[in-house]
Design a protein around this motif. Structure first.
Motif, short mmCIF file in Angstrom:
data_model
loop_
_atom_site.label_atom_id
_atom_site.label_comp_id
_atom_site.label_asym_id
_atom_site.label_seq_id
_atom_site.Cartn_x
_atom_site.Cartn_y
_atom_site.Cartn_z
N THR A 55 0.83 -1.20 0.00
CA THR A 55 0.00 0.00 0.00
C THR A 55 0.87 1.26 0.00
OG1 THR A 55 -1.81 -1.12 1.10
CG2 THR A 55 -1.76 1.27 1.30
N GLN A 90 -7.17 0.32 -1.01
CA GLN A 90 -7.38 -0.95 -0.29
C GLN A 90 -8.72 -0.93 0.45
OE1 GLN A 90 -4.04 -2.13 2.07
NE2 GLN A 90 -5.08 -3.88 2.97
N ASP A 106 -5.38 -1.66 -5.25
CA ASP A 106 -4.76 -2.18 -4.03
C ASP A 106 -5.67 -3.25 -3.44
OD1 ASP A 106 -3.09 -2.56 -1.90
OD2 ASP A 106 -3.23 -0.52 -1.12
N GLU A 107 -5.28 -4.49 -3.59
CA GLU A 107 -6.06 -5.64 -3.13
C GLU A 107 -7.51 -5.57 -3.61
OE1 GLU A 107 -5.45 -6.81 0.88
OE2 GLU A 107 -3.33 -6.30 0.86
MG LIG Z 1 -1.99 -2.74 1.98
#
Ligand SMILES: [Mg+2]
Ligand SMILES: Nc1ncnc2c1ncn2[C@@H]1O[C@H](COP(=O)(O)OP(=O)(O)OP(=O)(O)O)[C@@H](O)[C@H]1O
Lengths: 304, 267
Positions: free
Chosen positions: A41, A81, A157-158
């Motif tokens: 991140t 995220q 992000d994810e």
């Molecule tokens: Mg992260």
């Protein structure tokens, strides 16, 4: 599209990203694979010009984030995220508000919003409050929102953490479509199957550093044997088994709940284990994967 | 960057959200002064006026600056409520935009910078203050509490006083992890100021030392300035002093906020 040299991020005295180098080409899907706290991140936020680098050089779309943040972000889509959707607004309004940050005319935003809702399979939910959406729908809305400015680079992000398998596959399928349209994608994940499915190239991150890079195939070929035998014994004894087979297989790793033996032929390794008189509770022969790459490179498993 | 200034885009998003609640907000903006002016100006004011008029030598005329209690109290409540609106708009919504809804982070993933996010939010708060002060003035006029055309200047004074609280509060809110501090500020700062800064009675009524304290508070200067507008003696040197004090506070608060916002949002 993006290049970094010695990119570093410090929070106080701790180093979240410890001088990494990478370069991402136009049109590819580039992955950052790593466990919690690896620095994924922190790296994404620097690329998105949302957080200044502590050291090193970074170029995004040929520009310098410390000087040209607004210009860079104008051509960038960001899927953070944690979702940052406006819970009180409707699905459609979330897209409309966001598009206006990019100074798109109301007409253009509206057109794109309708198209993106379709893309994200949310058209029927256009009037719902975000509060009422499932996790998978919210994630798709966040992705749709990141696309409102028609960016040539999207940072995710994810994107699928916390989603059920079906919802994940839907997201993957949509990301694949974006790639076909020529959009450059940067994806972080701690799922090796996600990295394998999506990424043209990836780096493996651990504790703020890059420990390996290449295409999923290259990484597996370089660091792992062709096949892997996983053995679970009922009542411990994993260390003893490892000692017995060591030297007779390419490599052996003891994990919390199993032993992994690496070699060219899984069935032969299984026969060896049986020949030594072990009665495993269960066994699995499979191909080498990014999970094994990670284990090899860091000595730890990716998903604890 | 071409196109609309970045901070205007941030302001636009607050406007967009406001569309959902504007009816209630406008209604409250008018209802609040009606209630206050009816209860204090007409109700309590009736007693006060009669009492002062019955005193030998009729000191009331000088004690309240020669006007009825309604006329005296209206500018005080105008800026007092501007302070309260500014404070509540500058605490919870800021915390929400940072931590709960993460609206700021959403904005910062677009061309907007921390300074734009801050400026947009402050302008939105100023717009809310303009609405509240405008509504207050209209109601005050209907109650007969407006005695001079200079009273229109009380509208910017309401905004200015509110912003003198807003910018420091926003700066403070951006440093907070929980909302605990907000109620402390509300109870220990805002309520005492509302009561003792000359809104409801001249600060000459306070003991000497407290008078000095009252004169140092921003609300006192806002009240004095608004009262000068409403009574039609705005153009004085002391008006300049009051405005200067409030402007300085706005500027210092904005400077502090630009630092706390950057520290919090662009780490
Ligand atoms: Mg992260
Ligand atoms: N704002 C911050 N202040 C202080 N430390 C931070 C901050 N953000 C991240 N860190 C620290 O930096 C390290 C890397 O965090 P980062 O969030 O980049 O990892 P990650 O790979 O994204 O992990 P995850 O998979 O959990 O999202 C962690 O040790 C984290 O505690």
């Amino acid at each position: 599209m993006v290049s970094a040299r010695g990119l570093t991020k410090r929070f106080g005295s701790s180093e979240a990203v410890a001088g990494i180098d990478f370069s991402i080409r136009r049109g590819e899907v580039f992955g950052f694979l790593g466990p919690n706290g690896a620095g994924k991140t922190s790296t994404m936020r620097m690329i998105a010009c949302m957080s200044p680098a502590s050291e090193g050089t970074l170029r995004v779309r040929g520009l310098d984030p410390s000087r040209d943040g607004p210009t860079i972000r104008a051509g960038l889509g960001v899927v953070p995220q944690q979702d940052t959707l406006d819970m009180e607004l409707t699905v459609l309004d979330n897209l409309l508000v966001y598009g206006r940050y990019f100074d798109l005319s109301r007409r253009v935003v509206r057109e794109r919003a309708e198209r993106l809702l379709d893309f994200a399979q949310l058209s029927e939910r256009a009037g719902s409050r975000v509060d009422d959406l499932s996790g998978g729908m919210r994630r798709r809305l966040t992705i749709a929102r990141a696309l409102i400015s028609s960016p040539e680079l999207v940072i995710l992000d994810e994107p699928t953490t916390g989603l059920d398998p079906q919802a994940r596959h839907l997201v993957w399928e949509r990301l694949y479509r974006l790639r076909q349209e020529g959009v450059t994608l940067i994806v972080t994940t701690h799922y090796m199957d996600e990295a394998e499915q999506l990424c043209d190239r990836l780096v493996v991150m651990d504790k703020g550093t890059i420990v390996g890079e290449g295409s999923p195939r290259e990484l597996v070929d370089k660091h792992v044997s062709r096949e892997v035998l996983e053995v679970r014994l009922g009542e411990g004894g994993h260390e003893r088994l490892a000692g017995d087979v060591r030297g007779r297989v390419e490599r052996v790793e003891v994990l919390a709940d199993r032993v992994c033996c690496y070699g060219d032929n899984g069935d032969e390794m299984l026969a060896l284990v049986h020949g030594l008189g072990y009665q495993p509770e269960n066994t699995l022969v499979r191909r080498g994967s990014l999970e094994d790459v990670f284990l090899r490179l860091t000595g730890r498993s990716l998903v604890e | 960057m071409m196109g609309r200034p970045l901070w205007v885009r941030a302001l636009g998003s607050w406007g967009f959200r406001y569309r959902r609640t504007w009816r209630g907000s406008v209604a409250t903006s008018f209802a609040f002064p009606v209630l206050y002016l009816a209860a204090l100006g007409v109700g309590l004011g009736g007693l006060v006026n009669r009492h002062l008029a019955s005193q030998p030598g009729r000191p009331g005329l000088t004690a309240l600056g020669g006007v009825t209690y309604l006329v005296f109290v209206a500018p005080g409540v105008l800026v007092g409520s501007a302070m309260q609106i500014a404070t509540s708009e500058s605490t919870f919504p800021v915390m929400g935009a940072i931590k709960w809804q993460r609206l700021y982070e959403a904005m910062l993933a677009t061309p907007l910078r921390t300074g734009d996010v801050l400026a947009g939010h402050l302008c939105y708060i100023a717009s809310r203050l303009a609405l509240a002060s405008g509504a207050f003035l209209a109601v005050a006029a209907a109650f007969g509490a407006v005695h001079s055309p200079e009273a229109v200047v009380a509208l910017p004074v309401g905004i200015l006083t509110g912003m003198a609280f807003s910018t420091p509060m926003v700066a403070y809110a951006a440093t907070q992890e929980t909302i605990v501090g907000f109620s402390v500020v509300e109870r220990l700062v805002i309520v005492p100021l509302f009561l003792f800064s000359g809104s409801f009675f001249p600060i000459a009524q306070l003991p000497g030392a407290l008078q000095l304290v009252a004169e140092l508070t921003p609300l006192y200067h806002g009240v004095a300035l608004a009262r000068a507008c409403m009574l039609g003696h705005l153009v004085t040197l002391s008006s300049l002093g009051h405005a200067g004090y409030l402007l300085a506070l706005v500027a210092v608060g904005a400077w502090a906020a630009s630092r706390t916002y950057r520290a919090r949002l662009a780490s």
